[in-house]
Design a protein around this motif. Structure first.
Motif, PDB file in Angstrom:
ATOM      1  N   SER A  26     -30.573  15.871  11.302  1.00  0.00           N
ATOM      2  CA  SER A  26     -31.951  15.675  11.729  1.00  0.00           C
ATOM      3  C   SER A  26     -32.201  16.256  13.126  1.00  0.00           C
ATOM      4  CB  SER A  26     -32.283  14.176  11.738  1.00  0.00           C
ATOM      5  OG  SER A  26     -33.562  13.966  12.269  1.00  0.00           O
ATOM      6  N   ASP A  28     -35.107  15.440  14.774  1.00  0.00           N
ATOM      7  CA  ASP A  28     -36.117  14.584  15.395  1.00  0.00           C
ATOM      8  C   ASP A  28     -35.698  14.249  16.824  1.00  0.00           C
ATOM      9  OD1 ASP A  28     -37.518  14.625  13.040  1.00  0.00           O
ATOM     10  OD2 ASP A  28     -36.671  12.719  12.314  1.00  0.00           O
ATOM     11  N   ASN A  29     -36.683  13.995  17.671  1.00  0.00           N
ATOM     12  CA  ASN A  29     -36.405  13.724  19.086  1.00  0.00           C
ATOM     13  C   ASN A  29     -35.568  12.470  19.306  1.00  0.00           C
ATOM     14  OD1 ASN A  29     -37.645  15.981  20.165  1.00  0.00           O
ATOM     15  ND2 ASN A  29     -39.653  14.975  20.294  1.00  0.00           N
ATOM     16  N   ASP A  30     -35.731  11.472  18.418  1.00  0.00           N
ATOM     17  CA  ASP A  30     -34.999  10.219  18.590  1.00  0.00           C
ATOM     18  C   ASP A  30     -33.720  10.158  17.754  1.00  0.00           C
ATOM     19  OD1 ASP A  30     -36.338  10.175  16.201  1.00  0.00           O
ATOM     20  OD2 ASP A  30     -36.983   8.072  16.366  1.00  0.00           O
ATOM     21  N   ALA A  31     -33.347  11.268  17.095  1.00  0.00           N
ATOM     22  CA  ALA A  31     -32.119  11.291  16.288  1.00  0.00           C
ATOM     23  C   ALA A  31     -30.899  11.326  17.199  1.00  0.00           C
ATOM     24  CB  ALA A  31     -32.120  12.505  15.356  1.00  0.00           C
ATOM     25  N   ASN A  32     -29.797  10.705  16.715  1.00  0.00           N
ATOM     26  CA  ASN A  32     -28.567  10.667  17.507  1.00  0.00           C
ATOM     27  C   ASN A  32     -28.031  12.066  17.814  1.00  0.00           C
ATOM     28  OD1 ASN A  32     -28.512   7.872  17.681  1.00  0.00           O
ATOM     29  ND2 ASN A  32     -27.314   7.635  15.800  1.00  0.00           N
ATOM     30  N   THR A  34     -29.769  14.780  18.186  1.00  0.00           N
ATOM     31  CA  THR A  34     -30.623  15.386  19.220  1.00  0.00           C
ATOM     32  C   THR A  34     -30.271  14.826  20.594  1.00  0.00           C
ATOM     33  OG1 THR A  34     -32.405  15.663  17.609  1.00  0.00           O
ATOM     34  CG2 THR A  34     -33.003  15.794  19.941  1.00  0.00           C
ATOM     35  N   LYS A  35     -29.999  13.510  20.656  1.00  0.00           N
ATOM     36  CA  LYS A  35     -29.604  12.901  21.928  1.00  0.00           C
ATOM     37  C   LYS A  35     -28.302  13.501  22.448  1.00  0.00           C
ATOM     38  CE  LYS A  35     -31.882   8.476  20.945  1.00  0.00           C
ATOM     39  NZ  LYS A  35     -31.666   7.033  20.705  1.00  0.00           N
ATOM     40  N   ARG A  38     -28.985  17.058  23.555  1.00  0.00           N
ATOM     41  CA  ARG A  38     -29.764  17.075  24.802  1.00  0.00           C
ATOM     42  C   ARG A  38     -28.852  16.866  26.011  1.00  0.00           C
ATOM     43  NH1 ARG A  38     -33.383  13.543  23.496  1.00  0.00           N
ATOM     44  NH2 ARG A  38     -34.918  15.056  22.746  1.00  0.00           N
TER      45      ARG A  38
END
Length: 200
Positions: A26, A28-32, A34-35, A38
């Motif tokens: 995923s 998505d901005n709040d997906a693990n 993506t974190k 980032r």
């Protein structure tokens, strides 16, 4: 201000494009994932910023982080002539890095002028049969000695040969003598003559 080649968001976009596609990956901005990406992107952006700043360090007149490395490489400070400010230290690095070789009398005078001294360097040649009969007869030691006359140095009343200093010569003269002796040709010596500064 140093601008990084890639921002954190730009690095995040690159990392996400390198990941496999599918529901398990995923974006998505709040997906693990993506974190995690980032956090990696932040370090890559900081590394870019560091690389950009190091590119400036390649020029001695812009160096700050590598100033101590430049000083160690160039053997600075010389003769206890240490500078306090970053600007003065950087200027000393630039001067020595750009200094060209040569120990002609005018080059020695220029080196002294860079140190803030007004000097005249005289090369004393021996007498021989082709010279005028009025040419002075100098002692044999002058064959390998250059006479350095220092003008307008306060509290100077003595003549020094080579690196021997006397208490009556100011500490600034010690810096001049040390620096010139550091760069002199092997087998050559200096005779320092200090002119008394006229009292007002």
């Amino acid at each position: 201000m140093v601008v990084s080649a890639q921002s954190r968001d730009a690095w995040l976009d690159v990392l996400q494009q390198l990941m496999p596609q599918g529901m398990a990956w995923s974006r998505d901005n709040d997906a693990n994932q993506t974190k995690l990406l980032r956090a990696l992107a932040k370090h890559l952006a900081e590394l870019d910023t560091s690389c950009d700043s190091m590119a400036r360090e390649m020029l001695p007149n812009q160096t700050q982080t590598l100033l101590e490395d430049y000083e160690q490489y160039l053997g600075l400070p010389e003769c206890e002539n240490a500078s306090e400010t970053i600007t003065d230290r950087r200027q000393a690095v630039v001067m020595k890095d750009r200094r060209k070789g040569g120990l002609a009398t005018w080059q020695i005078e220029q080196l002294a002028a860079d140190l803030g001294f007004d000097v005249t360097v005289e090369e004393i040649f021996p007498h021989h049969c082709l010279r005028d009969c009025m040419y002075p007869l100098h002692p044999e030691r002058y064959r390998h000695v250059l006479r350095v006359t220092v003008h307008n140095l306060p509290n100077a009343r003595m003549t020094c040969l080579d690196h021997v200093l006397t208490p009556l010569v100011s500490n600034n003269a010690g810096i001049l003598e040390c620096t010139l002796n550091r760069y002199k040709l092997a087998g050559k010596y200096y005779e320092f003559i200090y002119e008394q500064q006229e009292a007002n």
